[in-house]
Enzyme design. Structure first.
Site, mmCIF file in Angstrom:
data_model
loop_
_atom_site.group_PDB
_atom_site.id
_atom_site.type_symbol
_atom_site.label_atom_id
_atom_site.label_comp_id
_atom_site.label_asym_id
_atom_site.label_seq_id
_atom_site.Cartn_x
_atom_site.Cartn_y
_atom_site.Cartn_z
ATOM 1 C CB SER A 70 -0.926 0.022 1.218
ATOM 2 O OG SER A 70 -1.895 -0.992 1.092
ATOM 3 C CG ASP A 243 -5.031 -4.458 2.794
ATOM 4 O OD1 ASP A 243 -4.561 -5.138 1.866
ATOM 5 O OD2 ASP A 243 -4.431 -4.252 3.869
ATOM 6 C CG ASP A 285 -4.056 0.133 -1.930
ATOM 7 O OD1 ASP A 285 -4.993 -0.691 -2.092
ATOM 8 O OD2 ASP A 285 -3.528 0.349 -0.835
ATOM 9 C CG HIS A 286 -2.794 -3.566 -3.053
ATOM 10 N ND1 HIS A 286 -3.507 -4.418 -2.241
ATOM 11 C CD2 HIS A 286 -2.247 -2.638 -2.222
ATOM 12 C CE1 HIS A 286 -3.389 -4.044 -0.991
ATOM 13 N NE2 HIS A 286 -2.639 -2.952 -0.943
ATOM 14 C CG HIS A 314 -1.114 -6.783 -0.999
ATOM 15 N ND1 HIS A 314 -0.405 -5.620 -0.835
ATOM 16 C CD2 HIS A 314 -1.887 -6.904 0.100
ATOM 17 C CE1 HIS A 314 -0.743 -5.064 0.320
ATOM 18 N NE2 HIS A 314 -1.636 -5.824 0.912
HETATM 19 MG MG MG Z 1 -4.439 1.634 3.280
HETATM 20 ZN ZN ZN Z 2 -2.555 -5.159 2.612
#
Ligand code: MG
Ligand code: ZN
Length: 351
Positions: A70, A243, A285-286, A314
């Site tokens: 991140s 996340d 972000d991913h 991730h």
């Molecule tokens: Mg974050």
């Molecule tokens: Zn993460």
């Protein structure tokens, strides 16, 4: 004739007005499957899908890894450079790069950050701090005091107040004119235009554990405060815990966090629809967890949602970008996470 050619090249001299406000919304770890799990659990498209007008796919790789963290992806979105994993606001040579939030502030715009994690965590830090490693929470807190957005709402109180150096960074913020408060209720009551709300020692609770409507309410409050600045504002809002739930391979938690983030998206889009000078960008972000949705019958509960996480880490797949408002047509096709700063800077005519 020459003028026309120059305009075509510069692209900034169309008759369109500059974009006044940008609300940049990051669902941390929100791949397409995370978003669609939310939509299917809800039984209809999310606001980010139904009420936006542009869509792109964003590649997320970092300078040193196909799979970003991140920090590197936050830095890419904030500062416009691909960098190494764990870097905060630095380029690949570890040199600081001005973020879009810092550039907005330098151009006289109001700025804000709203998150459900610690304010010093990688994503918000990427917009404000410049440090070699995301784990340097106390140094990142110092950067937040040196370089404070007008409105910050989230967690992370301990990194400002229970520090190895015994300094109280909240007192430093008060000395700069900030109202520092510890609940969202006090933040809503605060008359101050400079506001720091640390509503948890570290991260806030999950949705499942009773966070309630903190994120949509905090988003509405930040917009209300920042919109007083006539020159406009840049606000970053993060659904920080999508996340974290995916790291735990927790499907029920993931769906709760996505739907909560989408409620904050609805708040931003409602403002943008009335305002007409606000670009809203919603992305991630991913992807986290390598989530696959396998089967679902209508009205099936989240608990019974057939799915599989393939990792607790991730993955490197591209993530969605949804956009609404003036300039949203710039979001199309395949893009890089490092493209956002230039697009926003150009649309807002920042120098
Ligand atoms: Mg974050
Ligand atoms: Zn993460």
């Amino acid at each position: 004739m020459m003028l026309t050619a120059a305009c075509l090249i510069l692209t900034g001299c169309q008759k369109e007005e500059p974009v006044r406000n940008v609300i940049f919304m990051i669902g941390d770890g929100m791949g397409l499957n995370q978003a669609y799990a939310g939509a299917w659990a809800k039984g209809r498209p999310l606001e980010m899908m139904a009420s936006t007008t542009a869509f792109a796919l964003q590649e997320t790789w970092s300078d040193d890894n196909k799979v970003t963290d991140s920090a590197a992806s936050g830095t890419a979105m904030a500062c416009g450079v691909k960098t190494y994993n764990y870097a905060i606001g630095l380029n690949r040579d570890s040199l600081p790069v001005e973020s879009i939030l810092e550039q907005s502030a330098r151009n006289g715009k109001a700025t804000g950050i709203v998150v459900t994690c610690a304010m010093t965590h990688a994503t918000p830090a990427s917009y404000v701090a410049h440090q070699k490693n995301r784990s340097m929470a106390e140094e990142i807190a110092v950067d937040f005091v040196r370089n404070t957005p007008d409105v910050i709402i989230g967690g992370g109180r301990k990194h400002f107040e229970q520090r190895k150096d015994s300094l109280n960074m909240s007192d430093s913020l008060r000395a700069k004119g900030y109202d520092v408060v510890y609940t969202l209720e006090d933040a809503i009551q605060s008359p101050s235009e400079l506001l720091a709300a640390f509503c948890a020692d570290d991260k806030l609770p999950t949705v499942v554990d009773g966070r309630g409507d903190f994120l949509p309410k905090a988003t509405a409050l930040a917009i209300k405060k920042l919109n007083k600045e006539k020159k406009g504002f840049f606000l970053m809002v993060e659904g920080s815990q999508i996340d974290m739930r995916c790291h735990s391979n927790d499907m029920v938690g993931e769906i709760g966090e996505v739907l909560d983030f989408d409620e904050a998206v609805a708040v931003a889009l409602e403002f943008a629809k009335k305002d007409k000078h606000t670009l809203v960008v919603i992305t991630a972000d991913h992807e986290t967890g390598g989530l696959a949705i396998l089967q679902k019958t209508p009205y099936e509960s989240a608990e019974r949602f057939r799915h599989k996480f393939t990792t607790t880490g991730h993955t490197g797949v591209p993530v969605p970008v949804y956009a609404y408002g003036p300039g949203s047509e710039n979001y199309e096709g395949l893009m890089q996470n490092s493209d956002h700063k230039d697009i926003i800077s150009r649309l807002m005519r920042l120098k």
